[in-house]
Design a protein around this motif. Structure first.
Motif, PDB file in Angstrom:
ATOM      1  N   LYS A  69     -19.432  24.019  -7.247  1.00 19.93           N
ATOM      2  CA  LYS A  69     -19.960  24.339  -5.928  1.00 19.93           C
ATOM      3  C   LYS A  69     -19.950  25.841  -5.694  1.00 19.93           C
ATOM      4  N   GLY A  70     -20.742  26.252  -4.735  1.00 18.25           N
ATOM      5  CA  GLY A  70     -20.784  27.662  -4.395  1.00 18.25           C
ATOM      6  C   GLY A  70     -19.586  28.130  -3.599  1.00 18.25           C
ATOM      7  N   GLY A  71     -18.825  27.199  -2.992  1.00 16.43           N
ATOM      8  CA  GLY A  71     -17.711  27.621  -2.149  1.00 16.43           C
ATOM      9  C   GLY A  71     -18.208  28.017  -0.771  1.00 16.43           C
ATOM     10  N   SER A 124     -14.002  27.289  -4.428  1.00 20.33           N
ATOM     11  CA  SER A 124     -13.818  25.846  -4.338  1.00 20.33           C
ATOM     12  C   SER A 124     -13.917  25.254  -5.738  1.00 20.33           C
ATOM     13  N   PRO A 125     -12.966  25.592  -6.625  1.00 19.41           N
ATOM     14  CA  PRO A 125     -13.023  25.066  -7.981  1.00 19.41           C
ATOM     15  C   PRO A 125     -12.604  23.606  -8.028  1.00 19.41           C
ATOM     16  N   GLY A 170     -13.616  36.658  -4.584  1.00 18.21           N
ATOM     17  CA  GLY A 170     -13.900  35.232  -4.542  1.00 18.21           C
ATOM     18  C   GLY A 170     -15.378  34.903  -4.463  1.00 18.21           C
ATOM     19  N   HIS A 171     -16.185  35.887  -4.088  1.00 24.09           N
ATOM     20  CA  HIS A 171     -17.629  35.663  -4.001  1.00 24.09           C
ATOM     21  C   HIS A 171     -18.225  35.350  -5.371  1.00 24.09           C
ATOM     22  N   VAL A 188     -21.547  31.861  -9.165  1.00 25.42           N
ATOM     23  CA  VAL A 188     -21.575  30.947 -10.312  1.00 25.42           C
ATOM     24  C   VAL A 188     -21.999  29.543  -9.873  1.00 25.42           C
ATOM     25  N   GLY A 189     -21.446  29.065  -8.759  1.00 25.56           N
ATOM     26  CA  GLY A 189     -21.778  27.728  -8.286  1.00 25.56           C
ATOM     27  C   GLY A 189     -23.230  27.571  -7.892  1.00 25.56           C
ATOM     28  N   ASN A 190     -23.859  28.648  -7.430  1.00 27.50           N
ATOM     29  CA  ASN A 190     -25.266  28.594  -7.017  1.00 27.50           C
ATOM     30  C   ASN A 190     -26.234  28.886  -8.157  1.00 27.50           C
TER      31      ASN A 190
END
Length: 381
Positions: A208-210, A217-218, A259-260, A265-267
């Motif tokens: 997820k992108g968090g 949000s790993p 953290g961004h 990575v998630g997106n």
């Protein structure tokens, strides 16, 4: 080619492996801009697709992983008219000219097929038809390309001059039989526990992108030993097909938190997924209509379909076009760490208060992991 909504360059990297040269990148996120500027230093970078007046001359392909926030099940679900996902219309504005690009490659989340009874897909396919493009799409799973991440995405290819079916269809390996959960690491989301889990055998669930605040949000992974670990950021980059520390330049951007990088990575678009499309663009397979049936207006959107003008057809192919050599999750993770007692305790509280069913023995392993981590954290009065 031109990369719109380029993110950290997943589509561009995968297509480049098969000879596509990027002439222009467009991306608004400052962190992603820093990554693109570092990793593609010789390619012009435009910051705002809404202010991009035209594409470079002789552009043959436009790649666009347009924003999914309004189309995602985990997002706002505002639909194709939402402030983010409606930006796909900027792609159509730029390719509208008479001698527009020969190919479009579009990527997004599969929930767009269901949201608003398929309104997003109807909008996209109607506009493509009006612009003279034949189109095809297929939901594919990143695991088919060897990476242990259960990530399903819609890949759409459209063309003014060629048959897009010859790119996306004709290969179908079928989904393999899932292994025994007790023998393999199993991924899940420790931030869930009431309504969903994201359980995946020998894989992590979709990265997820968090949050918009840069809070990571790993997922978590239950190892066969019963230990619970979380992948590190470098693991996440590799799970998307990028080199380790690919997103490191993002922290050089003003106002971007470390953290961004998780959000970037998630997106991102899976590099291997894009590489498969790039390969098929150069190695097309003759298409047989034996694998399709006509669709009527109002039919639900299937996992694969194609259309031209006002005709639409369901295509009977699976989410696994190929079976690339698989990298087992147990040997893949290189930067994992034990899930903290606080995170484990929070998951257990949610799991016990909800009605979600869990795989046999799973909650016992979580409780044992919590005991090894020191038990429930004490809260000061």
């Amino acid at each position: 080619m031109v990369g719109l909504f380029a993110g950290i360059g997943g589509l561009e990297l995968g297509l480049a492996e098969h000879g596509w040269n990027t002439q222009l990148l467009c991306e608004v996120d400052p962190g992603a801009q820093a990554v693109l500027g570092s990793r593609f230093p010789d390619i012009p970078l435009h910051p705002d697709v809404t202010r991009l007046r035209s594409l470079p001359q002789n552009t043959e392909l436009v790649a666009a992983g347009f924003p999914c926030q309004d189309l995602s099940q985990a997002g706002r679900t505002a639909g194709i008219t939402g402030s983010k996902s409606s930006l796909v219309d900027e792609v159509f504005r730029l390719v509208k000219r008479k001698n527009g690009p020969r190919w479009l490659v579009i990527e997004n989340v599969p929930f767009m097929l269901q949201l608003g009874r398929g309104a997003a897909m109807r909008h996209i396919t109607d506009v493509l038809g009006d612009l003279g493009y034949a189109w095809a799409y297929r939901v594919v799973d990143a695991r088919a390309f060897g990476l242990p991440q259960r990530r399903q995405r819609v890949l759409m290819v459209a063309s003014r001059t060629d048959d897009p079916r010859t790119v996306l269809f004709g290969e179908d390996a079928g989904m393999p039989i899932e292994g025994e959960p007790d023998l393999y690491p199993c991924g899940f989301y420790w931030t869930e526990g009431v309504r969903g889990l994201g359980w995946a055998v020998n894989a992590v669930p979709t990265l997820k992108g968090g949050s918009t605040l840069g809070i990571a949000s790993p997922p978590a992974v239950r190892l066969p030993s019963g230990e619970i670990v979380t992948p590190g950021l470098i693991d996440a980059e590799r799970l998307q097909g990028f080199d380790p520390d690919w997103t490191a330049p993002a922290v050089q951007a003003v106002g971007v938190r470390p953290g961004h990088r998780w959000r970037l990575v998630g997106n991102a678009v899976s590099v291997r997924m894009a590489s498969w499309v790039g390969h098929r663009l150069g190695h097309r397979i003759e298409y047989s209509a034996d694998h399709e049936t006509p669709m009527a207006t109002g039919d639900p959107w299937p996992s694969a379909a194609w259309g031209v003008q006002d005709k639409t057809f369901r295509v009977h192919e699976s989410l696994w076009p190929v079976h690339a050599p698989y990298e087992d999750l147990g040997g893949f993770l290189e930067e994992s760490r034990l899930l903290s007692a606080r995170a484990t305790a929070g998951f257990l509280r949610r799991a016990r208060s909800g009605k979600l069913r869990f795989p046999p023995g799973f909650l016992d392993d979580v409780e044992n992991h919590l005991d090894r981590m020191g038990g429930f954290p004490t809260v000061a009065a």
